[in-house]
Enzyme design. Structure first.
Site, PDB file in Angstrom:
ATOM      1  N   TYR A  11       0.593   8.609   0.881  1.00 40.32           N
ATOM      2  CA  TYR A  11       1.110   9.914   0.459  1.00 40.32           C
ATOM      3  C   TYR A  11       0.557  11.052   1.316  1.00 40.32           C
ATOM      4  O   TYR A  11       0.913  12.215   1.112  1.00 40.32           O
ATOM      5  CB  TYR A  11       0.779  10.165  -1.017  1.00 40.32           C
ATOM      6  CG  TYR A  11      -0.697  10.073  -1.354  1.00 40.32           C
ATOM      7  CD1 TYR A  11      -1.513  11.185  -1.288  1.00 40.32           C
ATOM      8  CD2 TYR A  11      -1.266   8.864  -1.748  1.00 40.32           C
ATOM      9  CE1 TYR A  11      -2.865  11.114  -1.604  1.00 40.32           C
ATOM     10  CE2 TYR A  11      -2.601   8.777  -2.064  1.00 40.32           C
ATOM     11  CZ  TYR A  11      -3.404   9.894  -1.987  1.00 40.32           C
ATOM     12  OH  TYR A  11      -4.733   9.806  -2.285  1.00 40.32           O
ATOM     13  N   GLY A  12      -0.319  10.720   2.266  1.00 45.84           N
ATOM     14  CA  GLY A  12      -0.868  11.701   3.192  1.00 45.84           C
ATOM     15  C   GLY A  12      -0.583  11.266   4.617  1.00 45.84           C
ATOM     16  O   GLY A  12       0.567  11.003   4.979  1.00 45.84           O
ATOM     17  N   SER A  13      -1.613  11.139   5.409  1.00 50.78           N
ATOM     18  CA  SER A  13      -1.428  10.782   6.820  1.00 50.78           C
ATOM     19  C   SER A  13      -0.869   9.374   7.011  1.00 50.78           C
ATOM     20  O   SER A  13      -0.303   9.077   8.073  1.00 50.78           O
ATOM     21  CB  SER A  13      -2.755  10.920   7.583  1.00 50.78           C
ATOM     22  OG  SER A  13      -3.737  10.050   7.050  1.00 50.78           O
ATOM     23  N   VAL A  57       0.857  -1.195   0.000  1.00 52.49           N
ATOM     24  CA  VAL A  57       0.000   0.000   0.000  1.00 52.49           C
ATOM     25  C   VAL A  57       0.888   1.238   0.000  1.00 52.49           C
ATOM     26  O   VAL A  57       1.838   1.321   0.785  1.00 52.49           O
ATOM     27  CB  VAL A  57      -0.918   0.033   1.238  1.00 52.49           C
ATOM     28  CG1 VAL A  57      -1.811   1.270   1.201  1.00 52.49           C
ATOM     29  CG2 VAL A  57      -1.755  -1.230   1.333  1.00 52.49           C
ATOM     30  N   PHE A  58       0.564   2.209  -0.855  1.00 54.03           N
ATOM     31  CA  PHE A  58       1.328   3.455  -0.918  1.00 54.03           C
ATOM     32  C   PHE A  58       0.601   4.537  -0.138  1.00 54.03           C
ATOM     33  O   PHE A  58      -0.575   4.810  -0.366  1.00 54.03           O
ATOM     34  CB  PHE A  58       1.506   3.898  -2.366  1.00 54.03           C
ATOM     35  CG  PHE A  58       2.265   5.198  -2.518  1.00 54.03           C
ATOM     36  CD1 PHE A  58       3.612   5.276  -2.199  1.00 54.03           C
ATOM     37  CD2 PHE A  58       1.632   6.342  -2.984  1.00 54.03           C
ATOM     38  CE1 PHE A  58       4.317   6.468  -2.345  1.00 54.03           C
ATOM     39  CE2 PHE A  58       2.321   7.532  -3.143  1.00 54.03           C
ATOM     40  CZ  PHE A  58       3.669   7.596  -2.810  1.00 54.03           C
ATOM     41  N   GLU A 111     -10.150   5.250   4.623  1.00 56.60           N
ATOM     42  CA  GLU A 111     -10.030   5.984   3.360  1.00 56.60           C
ATOM     43  C   GLU A 111     -11.357   6.034   2.612  1.00 56.60           C
ATOM     44  O   GLU A 111     -11.382   6.011   1.378  1.00 56.60           O
ATOM     45  CB  GLU A 111      -8.963   5.325   2.483  1.00 56.60           C
ATOM     46  CG  GLU A 111      -7.627   5.078   3.177  1.00 56.60           C
ATOM     47  CD  GLU A 111      -6.877   6.356   3.490  1.00 56.60           C
ATOM     48  OE1 GLU A 111      -6.093   6.806   2.660  1.00 56.60           O
ATOM     49  OE2 GLU A 111      -7.096   6.917   4.590  1.00 56.60           O
TER      50      GLU A 111
END
Length: 208
Positions: free
Chosen positions: A8-10, A5-6, A87
């Protein structure tokens, strides 16, 4: 099977699920934007927060962290249930190539899961779309929700990007604008999320 899993935020500073490996790196042809509403964590339906999503942009790269979940189907299912609940504003699950620093020609990983949103307000009710920087800063400076305020989300992301050695000019510029709003409102930034001084964007030849 193995789940990657990528974040890019929290997810960069607070993944929240059990993982076995973390790799710092980037994905190509996407940039980080604050165009997605959050109404249940750091905002409310009346005053939504602005959080990160990705926007397709040819030639851009987006740095973050890839997390690996090994150990069987049950462990992967548990991670996915958590992520889908957390999410929930993101209506697309896509799979992209992930690159390590210094290895730009061939991906280190393929098929890494990334949560993004449709860039359409009718298709995704959480999509806010772009706005002028000062309007976004005012919204982020004043939004609050059950899990905290919107400005801390931004400042923690700014700090996380610095910690992994890949500051994001866009995040820095937005954070500085929010600090200006907070100064005008006489709001104190908590020590654990503030920068010692106003941070200046680092210019790069690579588009972000």
């Amino acid at each position: 099977m193995v789940l990657w899993v990528f974040g890019y935020g929290s997810l960069i500073w607070n993944p929240g699920f059990e993982f076995d490996e973390k790799i710092i790196g980037f994905i190509k042809d996407y940039k980080r934007v604050f165009n997605l509403a959050c109404i249940d964590h750091r905002g409310t339906p009346e005053n939504p927060a602005r959080t990160c999503t990705l926007e397709p942009t040819e030639g851009a790269i987006c740095w973050g962290a890839a997390y690996c979940v090994r150990g069987g189907l049950e462990k992967e299912i548990a991670a996915m249930k958590y992520l889908e609940r957390r999410e929930c504003e993101y209506d697309i699950q896509t799979h992209l190539d992930f690159y390590r620093e210094g290895e730009t020609s061939e991906p280190a990983l393929t098929g890494v899961l990334v949560f993004i949103s449709t860039m359409d307000k009718e298709a995704n009710k959480y999509y806010l779309g772009p706005a002028p920087l000062d309007e976004m800063a005012s919204q982020i400076a004043t939004a609050n929700g059950p899990c905290g305020n919107n400005r801390d989300y931004l400042f923690l992301l700014e700090k996380a990007m610095s910690n992994i050695g890949h500051e994001d000019d866009y995040v820095i510029e937005l954070a500085n604008e929010v600090r200006d709003v907070l100064d005008s409102l006489k709001v104190q930034t908590p020590v654990d999320v503030q920068s010692p001084t106003k941070v200046l964007p680092l210019r790069s030849s690579v588009a972000y």
